[in-house]
Structure formats: structure tokens, C-alpha cells
Design an enzyme around this catalytic site. Structure first.
Site, PDB file in Angstrom:
ATOM      1  N   LYS A  48      -9.114   4.904 -19.529  1.00  0.00           N
ATOM      2  CA  LYS A  48      -9.558   5.149 -20.878  1.00  0.00           C
ATOM      3  C   LYS A  48      -8.461   5.348 -21.770  1.00  0.00           C
ATOM      4  O   LYS A  48      -7.948   3.920 -22.266  1.00  0.00           O
ATOM      5  CB  LYS A  48     -10.020   6.762 -20.650  1.00  0.00           C
ATOM      6  CG  LYS A  48     -11.031   6.962 -19.633  1.00  0.00           C
ATOM      7  CD  LYS A  48     -12.435   6.154 -19.763  1.00  0.00           C
ATOM      8  CE  LYS A  48     -13.214   6.469 -18.522  1.00  0.00           C
ATOM      9  NZ  LYS A  48     -13.553   7.698 -18.170  1.00  0.00           N
ATOM     10  N   TYR A 103     -17.082  15.035 -16.030  1.00  0.00           N
ATOM     11  CA  TYR A 103     -17.337  13.923 -16.156  1.00  0.00           C
ATOM     12  C   TYR A 103     -18.597  13.782 -15.110  1.00  0.00           C
ATOM     13  O   TYR A 103     -18.412  14.216 -13.928  1.00  0.00           O
ATOM     14  CB  TYR A 103     -16.305  12.794 -15.959  1.00  0.00           C
ATOM     15  CG  TYR A 103     -16.693  11.462 -15.463  1.00  0.00           C
ATOM     16  CD1 TYR A 103     -17.478  10.770 -16.451  1.00  0.00           C
ATOM     17  CD2 TYR A 103     -16.465  10.914 -14.157  1.00  0.00           C
ATOM     18  CE1 TYR A 103     -17.716   9.367 -16.094  1.00  0.00           C
ATOM     19  CE2 TYR A 103     -16.768   9.741 -14.130  1.00  0.00           C
ATOM     20  CZ  TYR A 103     -17.501   8.817 -14.918  1.00  0.00           C
ATOM     21  OH  TYR A 103     -17.602   7.690 -14.672  1.00  0.00           O
ATOM     22  N   ASP A 142      -8.267  17.886 -15.775  1.00  0.00           N
ATOM     23  CA  ASP A 142      -8.418  16.262 -16.290  1.00  0.00           C
ATOM     24  C   ASP A 142      -8.142  16.338 -17.712  1.00  0.00           C
ATOM     25  O   ASP A 142      -8.806  16.951 -18.654  1.00  0.00           O
ATOM     26  CB  ASP A 142     -10.064  16.160 -16.039  1.00  0.00           C
ATOM     27  CG  ASP A 142     -10.382  14.755 -16.202  1.00  0.00           C
ATOM     28  OD1 ASP A 142      -9.581  14.221 -16.977  1.00  0.00           O
ATOM     29  OD2 ASP A 142     -10.993  14.029 -15.402  1.00  0.00           O
ATOM     30  N   ARG A 160       0.888  -1.074   0.023  1.00  0.00           N
ATOM     31  CA  ARG A 160      -0.063   0.137  -0.018  1.00  0.00           C
ATOM     32  C   ARG A 160       1.000   1.280  -0.097  1.00  0.00           C
ATOM     33  O   ARG A 160       0.453   2.399  -0.388  1.00  0.00           O
ATOM     34  CB  ARG A 160      -0.791  -0.010   1.261  1.00  0.00           C
ATOM     35  CG  ARG A 160      -1.934   0.998   1.201  1.00  0.00           C
ATOM     36  CD  ARG A 160      -3.360   0.417   1.794  1.00  0.00           C
ATOM     37  NE  ARG A 160      -3.107  -0.284   2.941  1.00  0.00           N
ATOM     38  CZ  ARG A 160      -2.640   0.234   4.064  1.00  0.00           C
ATOM     39  NH1 ARG A 160      -2.392   1.362   4.388  1.00  0.00           N
ATOM     40  NH2 ARG A 160      -2.462  -0.577   5.229  1.00  0.00           N
TER      41      ARG A 160
HETATM   42  C1  LIG Z   1     -14.217   8.095 -16.704  1.00  0.00           C
HETATM   43  C2  LIG Z   1     -13.660   9.419 -16.352  1.00  0.00           C
HETATM   44  C3  LIG Z   1     -13.367   9.684 -14.832  1.00  0.00           C
HETATM   45  C4  LIG Z   1     -13.433   8.706 -13.871  1.00  0.00           C
HETATM   46  O1  LIG Z   1     -12.221   7.729 -14.066  1.00  0.00           O
HETATM   47  P1  LIG Z   1     -12.668   6.117 -13.419  1.00  0.00           P
HETATM   48  O2  LIG Z   1     -11.458   5.420 -14.053  1.00  0.00           O
HETATM   49  O3  LIG Z   1     -14.034   5.658 -14.253  1.00  0.00           O
HETATM   50  O4  LIG Z   1     -12.827   6.254 -12.132  1.00  0.00           O
HETATM   51  C5  LIG Z   1     -12.912  11.137 -14.834  1.00  0.00           C
HETATM   52  N1  LIG Z   1     -12.734  11.947 -15.630  1.00  0.00           N
HETATM   53  C6  LIG Z   1     -13.160  11.857 -16.967  1.00  0.00           C
HETATM   54  C7  LIG Z   1     -12.930  12.815 -17.872  1.00  0.00           C
HETATM   55  C8  LIG Z   1     -13.622  10.490 -17.309  1.00  0.00           C
HETATM   56  O5  LIG Z   1     -13.944  10.495 -18.456  1.00  0.00           O
END
Ligand SMILES: *Cc1c(COP(=O)(O)O)cnc(C)c1O
Length: 398
Positions: A225, A135, A200, A81
Site C-alpha cells: 500500500k 482487513y 497493523d 532465503r
Molecule cells: C492489504 C492489507 C493487508 C494484506 O496485505 P497484502 O500485501 O495484500 O498481503 C493487511 N492489512 C491491511 C490493513 C491491508 O490493507
């Protein structure tokens, strides 16, 4: 000096001996600099949860050092961890691509955002300024105040006025999920003053945009993603300076949202093809955006100036019918995979956002979000063309 699969060796090699290299080179070499000297080609996967040490005084000192700064312990790892050598390779590589000092990986994008908010809240800085759209779950996390934070929603021009003494973070997405709205990050970073700006960068990836170069202190990815890129890894990561990373590692240690080493391995492998994947998918997306814009069944197309593999478009007809008619394209939430996905944000990814807020952020009920993959562009267009077909024109068929 290096230890087998040691995270310190990979870090040191990257930090001190590596010359400035182009993004495509970093993508395949960063986080792997020590391998050849160890007689390895593929990175080893270290599944250890704990690490033996006969020197408990030394280990106590390393734990004290971690508690003080959150810096990665010198010498062998201590406990899973606290840090993992395979995950550290991915963190090193992503930091090289984003041009930040370091990066800290988490079990998901939402775990990464949670850690950032907790770092700031733990300093008493519980106010967040954010720009919609975000998101859906990021929007929800802030709106619900689940972590004891309070949010002020504004537009980029209103950020400076929305700052308070207790503002801990400014949060934006550019291009934003799902409308692909873009923000001038450099100008925004200026408005933030000393408050950290979190960008982000999930949609753009470091291939198209490196927010840290434009003044963002924190660059967040849902690595689920494009970084993973194959729809089989869930992960999040924050690329940032060493000081903030120390706080993030401490929160990660305390709250436990760690990334599994196998996921770290898959992400490092995903990064190797990131530039090639993003460029090829973007070429497909640019072509499809053009064809959609010229199509009378489509009322609006959103495609970012910086390019990318995401398209949002509004249809004249019923968006649910379009989702029901795709065959090659997969009707599914998420994005950034090698295959093409389509979803209806008002029903799925942004369902959790209040409908008035959602529409106010430009997420129309007729909006569809397309994550373009690596298939042949004419095959993708043929599928979209069939899916857009109005029922009246399809009479005699179903
Ligand atoms: C999917 C997404 C998230 C969240 O990510 P997870 O891996 O699903 O927890 C945050 N920001 C954006 C822009 C996303 O598309």
C-alpha cells in the site's frame, strides 16, 4: 569496514553511527548510509540467490548462529532465503521510520501476518485476541483457523478479559480497514500486559503514527500500500525488537515467504517520498471528506482524527452505481497508490467475512472506501460529484 552492497555495513552504520534524525531525513537517507563511502548514489540491487564461501567451517558457524537466535549472519550473506542485502536496506529504513530496533520483510502483508502467527503458535501460544474490523483476509485467516490458531473477537475494552494463559497475540488495526475506526493504542498496550500487541499500521504509515512508541511490540504493514506507494510492488513487513525479529527470520527461512530484491529496491525508493506523498494525499482527503460530509447524497463520512488519505462514506443511493460511474477515479481494490481508488468493501475487500460479522463490525452494505491519491482535488471532486449523481437526476443521459 564495509563490503560492496553489504547488508552488515548498512546495518552497522545505521545502528551505531547515525544520530537521531527527523522522519523526512530518515525517509531519504536511512538504509543508504554506506553508499557515498562506496562511491555509489543509488542503492545496488543484489539478485544473488547464493554466495560463495571458501570457508565452510565459518559458514557452518554462521548457520548455527542463525539457527540459535535468528540474528542476521555476520559476514557475507549465505543464501537468498536467509537474507538479502537490498531487502535489508528497506528493512533498516522502515525500522528507522517506525522507531523500532529492526524490521523483517516478507512477500506480502499476509505472509508477514502468517509468520507472526507461526512464531507464536510454535511456542504453543495458539490463542489470538483480535478487534474487528480488520482487513478482510486477516479476519479470514483468524476466523478459519488455517494456521491452527483460535481467535476471540472483542472490543478494545474487552481485551484484558479475553486474555488466557495461551494467548500469543493481540491484533488490531488503527485506523481500521475499511471503517477507519481508531483505537487508543497506548491504553490497549497497557491492557495486553506481557502479551505482544500487533498494530497493523498500513493505513496510518509511520508518517502519522508510530505504534511502537505507544507500546505495540509488533508493527505490521502491507507494504503493498503506502510504503510502495505506486501500485506496483507486493510486500509486507513487521517492525519490531531484535528478539522477535530473530524468530520471524527463522520462520521466513523455514517457510520461504521472502521478498524479492527488486521489490526491496522499489520499496526503499518508495520510502523516500512517503512523507511527501502521505501529507499531500491527506490534504486532498481532508478536503474531500469535508465536501462529502456536506453533501445530501452522502449519509455518513468516516475520516480519522489523525488524518490520512483514506475516507469511508455511506451513500443514500446504490453504492454499486457509484462504482460504475467513476471515470478519473479507478474502481479497484487495494489502496495507498499515487492515484485515487474506490471500492465497495461488502463486495470486494471484506467479501470473505461473514455478512453478519461484517455488518456487526460497522461495515455497512452502503459503505464505500476511497483511497485518495495525488490528483488535483477539484478534479477528484468533479468525478465523485458525477458518480454520486442519482439516476433520476441524470435522465436523458447514461
Ligand atoms: C492489504 C492489507 C493487508 C494484506 O496485505 P497484502 O500485501 O495484500 O498481503 C493487511 N492489512 C491491511 C490493513 C491491508 O490493507
Amino acid at each position: 569496514m564495509f563490503t560492496l552492497a553489504g547488508m552488515d555495513s548498512a546495518r552497522t552504520a545505521t545502528a551505531s553511527r547515525t544520530p537521531l534524525r527527523a522522519l523526512a531525513t530518515e525517509a531519504v537517507h536511512a538504509g543508504r548510509d554506506d553508499l557515498a563511502r562506496q562511491g555509489l548514489h543509488a542503492p545496488p540491487i543484489d539478485l544473488s540467490t547464493t554466495y560463495p564461501s571458501y570457508d565452510s567451517r565459518g559458514e557452518a558457524a554462521r548457520i548455527d548462529a542463525f539457527a540459535a537466535t535468528g540474528a542476521e549472519p555476520d559476514g557475507p550473506p549465505v543464501y537468498g532465503r536467509l537474507g538479502n542485502p537490498t531487502v535489508a536496506r528497506f528493512e533498516t529504513a522502515l525500522a528507522r521510520l517506525e522507531k523500532t530496533e529492526t524490521a523483517v520483510a516478507f512477500a506480502s502483508g499476509m505472509a508477514a501476518l502468517t509468520a507472526v502467527l507461526l512464531v507464536r503458535a510454535s511456542l504453543g501460544l495458539r490463542h489470538v485476541v483480535a478487534v474487528r474490523p480488520l482487513y478482510g483476509c486477516s479476519d479470514h485467516l483468524l476466523t478459519a483457523g488455517l494456521l491452527g490458531t483460535e481467535v476471540t473477537w472483542t472490543d478494545p475494552a474487552g481485551v484484558a478479559d479475553a486474555l488466557r494463559p495461551e494467548t500469543g497475540l493481540v491484533l488490531v488495526e488503527s485506523p481500521a480497514n475499511p471503517t477507519l475506526a481508531e483505537i487508543d493504542l497506548r491504553a490497549l498496550a497497557h491492557s495486553c500486559g506481557s502479551v505482544p500487541l500487533l498494530a497493523d499500521n498500513t493505513f496510518a504509515t509511520p508518517v502519522l503514527q508510530r505504534p511502537a512508541e505507544q507500546g505495540a511490540r509488533l508493527v505490521l504493514h502491507s507494504a503493498t500500500k503506502y510504503l510502495g506507494g505506486h501500485g506496483d510492488v507486493m510486500a509486507g513487513v513487521v517492525a519490531c525488537d531484535e528478539e522477535f525479529a530473530g524468530h520471524l527470520r527463522q520462520v521466513r527461512f523455514a517457510t520461504g515467504g521472502v521478498l524479492h530484491p527488486l521489490a526491496g529496491y522499489l520499496l526503499l525508493r518508495g520510502l523516500a517520498t512517503l512523507p511527501v506523498r502521505v501529507r499531500a494525499a491527506s490534504a486532498n482527503a481532508a478536503e474531500l471528506a469535508g465536501r462529502l460530509a456536506a453533501d445530501p447524497r452522502v449519509t455518513r463520512v468516516h475520516y480519522p482524527r489523525i488524518g490520512g488519505a483514506m475516507i469511508a462514506f455511506e451513500v443514500d443511493g446504490d453504492p454499486h452505481e457509484v462504482i460504475g460511474r467513476v471515470r478519473l477515479i479507478t474502481p479497484a481494490v487495494s489502496l495507498g497508490s499515487v492515484d485515487t481508488l474506490i471500492q465497495h468493501p461488502a463486495s470486494i475487500s471484506h467479501r470473505i467475512v461473514d455478512a453478519v460479522d461484517r455488518r456487526g463490525a460497522g461495515v455497512s452494505d452502503r459503505l464505500l472506501r476511497l483511497s485518495v491519491g495525488l490528483e488535483d482535488v477539484d478534479d477528484l471532486w468533479a468525478d465523485l460529484d458525477t458518480a454520486l449523481e442519482r439516476p433520476v437526476r441524470a435522465s436523458g443521459q447514461y
